[in-house]
Design a protein around this motif. Structure first.
Motif, PDB file in Angstrom:
ATOM      1  N   ALA A 128       0.829  -1.205   0.000  1.00  0.00           N
ATOM      2  CA  ALA A 128       0.000   0.000   0.000  1.00  0.00           C
ATOM      3  C   ALA A 128       0.866   1.259   0.000  1.00  0.00           C
ATOM      4  O   ALA A 128       0.566   2.239  -0.697  1.00  0.00           O
ATOM      5  CB  ALA A 128      -0.935  -0.008   1.207  1.00  0.00           C
ATOM      6  N   ARG A 129       1.937   1.247   0.769  1.00  0.00           N
ATOM      7  CA  ARG A 129       2.814   2.410   0.818  1.00  0.00           C
ATOM      8  C   ARG A 129       3.403   2.705  -0.562  1.00  0.00           C
ATOM      9  O   ARG A 129       3.497   3.877  -0.983  1.00  0.00           O
ATOM     10  CB  ARG A 129       3.933   2.161   1.830  1.00  0.00           C
ATOM     11  CG  ARG A 129       4.932   3.296   2.002  1.00  0.00           C
ATOM     12  CD  ARG A 129       4.284   4.517   2.630  1.00  0.00           C
ATOM     13  NE  ARG A 129       3.856   5.503   1.641  1.00  0.00           N
ATOM     14  CZ  ARG A 129       3.113   6.563   1.945  1.00  0.00           C
ATOM     15  NH1 ARG A 129       2.703   6.766   3.182  1.00  0.00           N
ATOM     16  NH2 ARG A 129       2.777   7.423   1.001  1.00  0.00           N
ATOM     17  N   LEU A 132       0.662   4.231  -2.831  1.00  0.00           N
ATOM     18  CA  LEU A 132       0.434   5.633  -2.490  1.00  0.00           C
ATOM     19  C   LEU A 132       1.559   6.513  -3.026  1.00  0.00           C
ATOM     20  O   LEU A 132       1.316   7.620  -3.530  1.00  0.00           O
ATOM     21  CB  LEU A 132       0.329   5.788  -0.975  1.00  0.00           C
ATOM     22  CG  LEU A 132      -0.946   5.262  -0.314  1.00  0.00           C
ATOM     23  CD1 LEU A 132      -0.766   5.187   1.199  1.00  0.00           C
ATOM     24  CD2 LEU A 132      -2.151   6.124  -0.669  1.00  0.00           C
ATOM     25  N   ASP A 133       2.786   6.044  -2.932  1.00  0.00           N
ATOM     26  CA  ASP A 133       3.925   6.826  -3.398  1.00  0.00           C
ATOM     27  C   ASP A 133       3.851   7.102  -4.899  1.00  0.00           C
ATOM     28  O   ASP A 133       4.433   8.078  -5.383  1.00  0.00           O
ATOM     29  CB  ASP A 133       5.238   6.107  -3.082  1.00  0.00           C
ATOM     30  CG  ASP A 133       5.555   6.117  -1.594  1.00  0.00           C
ATOM     31  OD1 ASP A 133       4.938   6.913  -0.857  1.00  0.00           O
ATOM     32  OD2 ASP A 133       6.413   5.310  -1.172  1.00  0.00           O
ATOM     33  N   VAL A 137      -4.727   5.736  -5.397  1.00  0.00           N
ATOM     34  CA  VAL A 137      -5.551   5.962  -4.207  1.00  0.00           C
ATOM     35  C   VAL A 137      -6.466   4.753  -3.996  1.00  0.00           C
ATOM     36  O   VAL A 137      -6.872   4.092  -4.963  1.00  0.00           O
ATOM     37  CB  VAL A 137      -6.402   7.243  -4.337  1.00  0.00           C
ATOM     38  CG1 VAL A 137      -5.512   8.466  -4.407  1.00  0.00           C
ATOM     39  CG2 VAL A 137      -7.322   7.179  -5.543  1.00  0.00           C
ATOM     40  N   PRO A 138      -6.799   4.450  -2.730  1.00  0.00           N
ATOM     41  CA  PRO A 138      -7.702   3.323  -2.454  1.00  0.00           C
ATOM     42  C   PRO A 138      -9.138   3.726  -2.722  1.00  0.00           C
ATOM     43  O   PRO A 138      -9.872   4.146  -1.832  1.00  0.00           O
ATOM     44  CB  PRO A 138      -7.443   3.044  -0.970  1.00  0.00           C
ATOM     45  CG  PRO A 138      -7.033   4.365  -0.411  1.00  0.00           C
ATOM     46  CD  PRO A 138      -6.291   5.080  -1.507  1.00  0.00           C
ATOM     47  N   TRP A 313      -6.828  -0.056  -6.044  1.00  0.00           N
ATOM     48  CA  TRP A 313      -6.035   1.163  -6.105  1.00  0.00           C
ATOM     49  C   TRP A 313      -6.140   1.736  -7.513  1.00  0.00           C
ATOM     50  O   TRP A 313      -5.999   1.013  -8.498  1.00  0.00           O
ATOM     51  CB  TRP A 313      -4.581   0.862  -5.771  1.00  0.00           C
ATOM     52  CG  TRP A 313      -4.375   0.370  -4.377  1.00  0.00           C
ATOM     53  CD1 TRP A 313      -4.487  -0.907  -3.922  1.00  0.00           C
ATOM     54  CD2 TRP A 313      -4.044   1.172  -3.238  1.00  0.00           C
ATOM     55  NE1 TRP A 313      -4.245  -0.969  -2.569  1.00  0.00           N
ATOM     56  CE2 TRP A 313      -3.966   0.303  -2.124  1.00  0.00           C
ATOM     57  CE3 TRP A 313      -3.798   2.535  -3.047  1.00  0.00           C
ATOM     58  CZ2 TRP A 313      -3.651   0.758  -0.847  1.00  0.00           C
ATOM     59  CZ3 TRP A 313      -3.477   2.987  -1.780  1.00  0.00           C
ATOM     60  CH2 TRP A 313      -3.410   2.103  -0.707  1.00  0.00           C
TER      61      TRP A 313
END
Length: 322
Positions: A128-129, A132-133, A137-138, A313
């Protein structure tokens, strides 16, 4: 096709197969509710990293034609990453998304109505990290609920009538569904397209004709709530078997309550009425999709026993993938 990799002469297919075994171990560690990891669909195979710390995946591209139902929740041009991370974790996910970005077709990159999408177990916070980087987006989660009774209705409203939809309810159901699409378009992936009403009307009519359960809530002769439901099977080799354990599943397709009627127990009453029929003997559970940014559904569904299994995502347009 091999990306930046030192695969030591091993074919991409061999690397995928080897990493899939590791991925199965990882999935078992992450979440006992996950099904066995499956081989991604055919597409552009990507392998990154060196022997011992490789990650792989398959990149697919899809175009939805005008008037198709998926355009109510999807961009028209979609590039999708299907990771096989094995145990590579955040570093593997980061390298894989970097390679994916370089492989987005020019047509998709240039389209305003486009998206880059990856579906991954919700509990893998290391991946997930990395997502996001890279600007993902979720936007949605697939949430599951084991069989069991719904929370009791603490204070039933005697004026609220709960019943299966009838043929004469079609237009009122379309109105309710359009309210849901309009709301979700602000807090999720839904798109309020010009032909959305016609597409939704056709979908609801077909659902009625197939005899699938559609529950409505009525107050003072007016429909104030809608719950579209169904039963389906996750069979070996099916797309659903890549997301859910094999077996029979109930699902909720659309839940909607009229503005002004929300917060009065309508949604809770609908779930309580519909859930028993979605849990015949032998069913594995029920599932649905909701949007984490939605301040209503992100609270409502967990209260009713649903918890995230997979996170979708996404970034729109696809050119915004970093």
């Amino acid at each position: 096709m091999i990306g930046r990799s030192r695969a030591a002469g091993r074919s991409p297919e061999v690397v995928l197969t080897e990493l899939l075994r590791d991925q199965q171990e990882r999935f078992t560690e992450l979440d006992p509710g996950l099904p066995p990891a499956v081989m991604p669909p055919p597409g552009d195979v990507v392998v990154v990293g060196g022997h011992g710390d490789e990650a792989a995946g398959v990149v697919t591209h899809h175009s939805w034609p005008a008037g198709s139902a998926p355009l109510l929740w999807s961009a028209a041009e979609v590039t999708e990453l299907h990771p096989v991370l094995g145990h590579a974790g955040r570093a593997g996910a980061d390298a894989l998304v970097t390679e994916w970005r370089a492989r987005v077709p020019a047509r998709t990159r240039a389209a305003a109505d486009s998206a880059a999408v990856v579906t991954w177990p919700s509990r893998d916070v290391a991946a997930a990290r990395a997502f996001l980087d890279h600007g993902l987006v979720p936007l949605a989660v697939l949430a599951v609920r084991p069989p069991g009774p719904p929370p009791p209705v603490a204070d039933p409203d005697p004026a609220l009538v709960l019943r299966p939809a009838r043929d004469g309810d079609l237009e009122a159901c379309v109105t309710l569904a359009m309210h849901e699409i309009a709301y979700s378009s602000l807090v999720g992936g839904s798109v309020l397209r010009p032909d959305a009403e016609a597409v939704k009307r056709a979908a609801l009519r077909e659902r009625q004709q197939r005899g699938e359960p559609i529950w409505v809530a009525e107050r003072d002769g007016r429909l104030v709530g809608l719950l579209e439901c169904g039963l389906t099977d996750a069979t070996p080799g099916s797309w659903l078997a890549g997301l859910l354990p094999i077996g029979r599943w109930g699902y909720v397709n659309c839940a909607s309550v009229l503005p002004g009627q929300r917060g009065r127990g309508v949604g809770h009453a609908l779930v309580a009425a519909a859930l028993p029929a979605l849990q015949p003997p032998g069913v594995r559970g029920t599932y649905l999709y909701y949007n984490p940014p939605n301040p209503v559904s992100s609270v409502f569904w967990p209260r009713h026993g649903y918890r995230p299994l997979w996170t979708l995502w996404e970034v729109r347009p696809a050119s915004a993938l970093r």
